[in-house]
Design a protein around this motif. Structure first.
Motif, mmCIF file in Angstrom:
data_model
loop_
_atom_site.group_PDB
_atom_site.id
_atom_site.type_symbol
_atom_site.label_atom_id
_atom_site.label_comp_id
_atom_site.label_asym_id
_atom_site.label_seq_id
_atom_site.Cartn_x
_atom_site.Cartn_y
_atom_site.Cartn_z
ATOM 1 N N SER A 416 0.769 -1.418 0.174
ATOM 2 C CA SER A 416 -0.125 -0.011 0.072
ATOM 3 C C SER A 416 0.818 1.263 -0.074
ATOM 4 O O SER A 416 0.653 2.214 -0.738
ATOM 5 N N ASP A 487 -2.411 6.673 4.965
ATOM 6 C CA ASP A 487 -3.369 6.058 3.855
ATOM 7 C C ASP A 487 -3.146 4.371 3.766
ATOM 8 O O ASP A 487 -4.118 3.495 4.214
ATOM 9 N N SER A 488 -1.622 4.220 4.060
ATOM 10 C CA SER A 488 -1.190 2.672 4.319
ATOM 11 C C SER A 488 -1.830 2.171 5.347
ATOM 12 O O SER A 488 -2.271 0.984 5.609
ATOM 13 N N THR A 490 -4.567 2.948 7.255
ATOM 14 C CA THR A 490 -5.891 2.748 7.239
ATOM 15 C C THR A 490 -6.083 1.274 6.691
ATOM 16 O O THR A 490 -6.773 0.728 7.048
ATOM 17 N N THR A 491 -5.506 1.153 5.612
ATOM 18 C CA THR A 491 -5.665 -0.263 4.936
ATOM 19 C C THR A 491 -5.277 -1.323 5.970
ATOM 20 O O THR A 491 -6.120 -2.338 5.897
#
Length: 542
Positions: A416, A487-488, A490-491
């Motif tokens: 990610s 963002d990574s 969150t994944t």
């Protein structure tokens, strides 16, 4: 040891708790400091390996020692575990590169696995299942206390001293724990007529190593479809099949297959495996959010994780006493897992330190309510002569889940992050270095490495050396890095949430039987639910 006086049992428990605290504090003290250590040793790509090797060696030690401690008693293995752990801690402090760190952490993991496999089983020797609920809560509270003290102290130490002191500061406690166990713990006679299952031990070890190496390297060192990864998984299956064939004929198997005919043992271990896969795989990256995204120093990063530990201490102590009083346990698993899911879901969408604290509190409550249950269910469902190997099986599946979860979540994280960085570079936030002085442009490229975010002093030092006119560009680049990392993460946290949901579903299939008030199994025909724990599960109401 059920015949010992209550005072003697409590004294022995003090020694056991001291040994367990020594092992636990040495794990938690490095949690907030590890990103800084990895950055200083320049081993970001091997970050998950530092955790994985510890889990790998502790997993192997746990399952092998389980059966051996049934044969030779718990005392010698607790002592051996403490010595090995101390040697590993001492050597880790002398690490000069990431590879030495990995090797020495592996030695620490070996000692930790021996200690944990022995101390949890020793509690089962001392107290019947009904009373173990209270003591399980106390031991969880010790873990919680180490989780409160460890990260905060670790962050402070790494900010003010050389990081080697993280591994050396508690060595004196190891010495004290060793002599407490040596003089207080009673000697147990060796079981006669049982032989060590060397073949089974070797094959089980080979299968675990191949499996965990495959998960650790897949998606990071090599693609998932690479022949080396496929070969490792194939080897794990082959070794496992041969192991099963040998164990079916072994006189004293290292991991008796008959355990898994017991539905309570099987479902409890499956829940422990899945729960740890989601929990460990996601929580290990919490420091990345606090230090990398929010820019908090390791000292204050420890304060963010502290509420989880405090909540876990409080709830596990309360729940342990309630279980001892009522003899009921399934309802707490049904309550605890959804709370853990909610906490993990909050982590997926947290965008501030305060929201991270809320997530920690919620997750800690769920952890304190649900986590102590599944070792208790396993110990309550087996004969006292199988206590060590049954407890080891529980810890084996938890460690396997945690190790595989860390490896898989690490792959998710790296994949990610690479994709997010590529997207940032190709968008309007990308930077054209051709118009800058070549020397300055070369320095600026360091700000495209997310590893920079984990070493704030180095980041600030490098930023200060660059000309004032390009400081706005640097600030923008740092924000881009933080956005990609956020963002990574969150994944990763969403993946952890999904895994915990699977564990929650399995809880409803866990059959509840009364907690025994003695270490002796009930007579055949009495208390039907206890004497036949391997019957098909019922969806008993919590």
């Amino acid at each position: 040891m059920e015949h010992l006086s209550h005072k003697r049992k409590v004294t022995i428990m003090m020694a056991i708790i001291m040994a367990m605290f020594f092992s636990a504090i040495n794990q938690t003290i490095v949690s907030t400091a590890m990103p800084r250590i990895i950055a200083e040793l320049q081993g970001m790509e091997y970050y998950s390996w530092v955790i994985t090797i510890y889990m790998l060696t502790s997993t192997i030690a746990t399952v092998l020692v389980g059966k051996l401690s049934d044969m030779y008693g718990r005392k010698p293995f607790i002592l051996i575990g403490i010595v090995i752990f101390m040697i590993g801690a001492l050597l880790t402090g002398f690490s000069t590169d990431i590879f030495e760190l990995i090797i020495y952490r592996g030695i620490q993991g070996l000692g930790a696995g021996i200690i944990m496999a022995s101390v949890f089983t020793a509690v089962g020797d001392l107290f019947p299942p009904r009373e173990r609920g209270k003591w399980t809560g106390v031991m969880m509270a010790v873990f919680g206390f180490s989780s409160v003290l460890g990260p905060t102290l670790g962050g402070w130490l790494v900010d003010n001293f050389a990081w080697k002191w993280l591994f050396w500061v508690f060595l004196p406690i190891g010495v004290i724990a060793f002599f407490m166990i040596l003089f207080l713990f009673p000697k147990v006679e060796k079981s006669k007529g049982e032989k060590i299952d060397y073949a089974g031990s070797l094959l089980l070890t080979l299968s675990i190593v191949a499996l965990l190496l495959g998960f650790s390297w897949a998606g990071t060192q090599y693609p998932w479809g690479d022949y080396r990864i496929i070969g490792l998984f194939a080897a794990a299956v082959v070794f496992a099949v041969i192991f099963v064939l040998i164990e079916r004929r072994a006189a004293s198997p290292v991991l008796p297959l008959s355990l898994f005919k017991n539905d309570i043992v099987t479902i409890s271990n499956a829940i422990g495996f899945i729960m740890n896969a989601g929990m460990m795989g996601a929580l290990i990256y919490l420091s990345f959010f606090v230090q990398g995204v929010e820019g908090i120093s390791p000292t204050y990063a420890g304060y963010v994780t502290m509420p989880m530990s405090i909540a876990m201490v409080v709830m596990s102590t309360i729940i342990g006493r309630v279980i001892t009083k009522t003899g009921k346990y399934k309802r707490f698993a049904v309550i605890g897992l959804p709370i853990m899911v909610a906490g993990m879901l909050i982590m997926a969408f947290m965008d501030s330190v305060w929201l991270a604290v809320v997530a920690m509190v919620v997750f800690g409550v769920g952890l304190g309510v649900g986590m102590p249950i599944f070792s208790l269910t396993v110990q309550n469902a087996v004969k006292p002569s199988e206590l060590g190997v049954a407890t080891a099986s529980s810890q084996l599946f938890r460690n396997l889940g945690g190790t595989i979860g860390i490896a898989v979540m690490g792959t998710i994280m790296q994949t990610s992050l690479v994709n997010n960085m590529k997207e940032a570079a190709s968008s309007s936030t990308g930077f054209d270095f051709t118009k800058l002085d070549p020397a300055v442009a070369e320095q600026l490229k360091e700000f495209q490495n997310p590893e920079m975010l984990l070493d704030q002093p180095k980041l600030e030092q490098l930023q200060a050396t660059l000309p004032p006119e390009i400081q706005p560009i640097i600030s923008q680049m740092i924000e881009t890095l933080r956005g990609a990392l956020s963002d990574s993460l969150t994944t990763v946290f969403l993946a952890g949430t999904a895994v915990l949901v699977v564990a929650l579903i399995l809880v409803f299939f866990l059959r509840e039987i009364p907690l025994r008030t003695s270490n002796k199994m009930p007579e055949q025909g009495s208390e039907q639910s206890e004497s036949h724990p391997s019957k098909s599960p019922s969806l008993q109401e919590a």
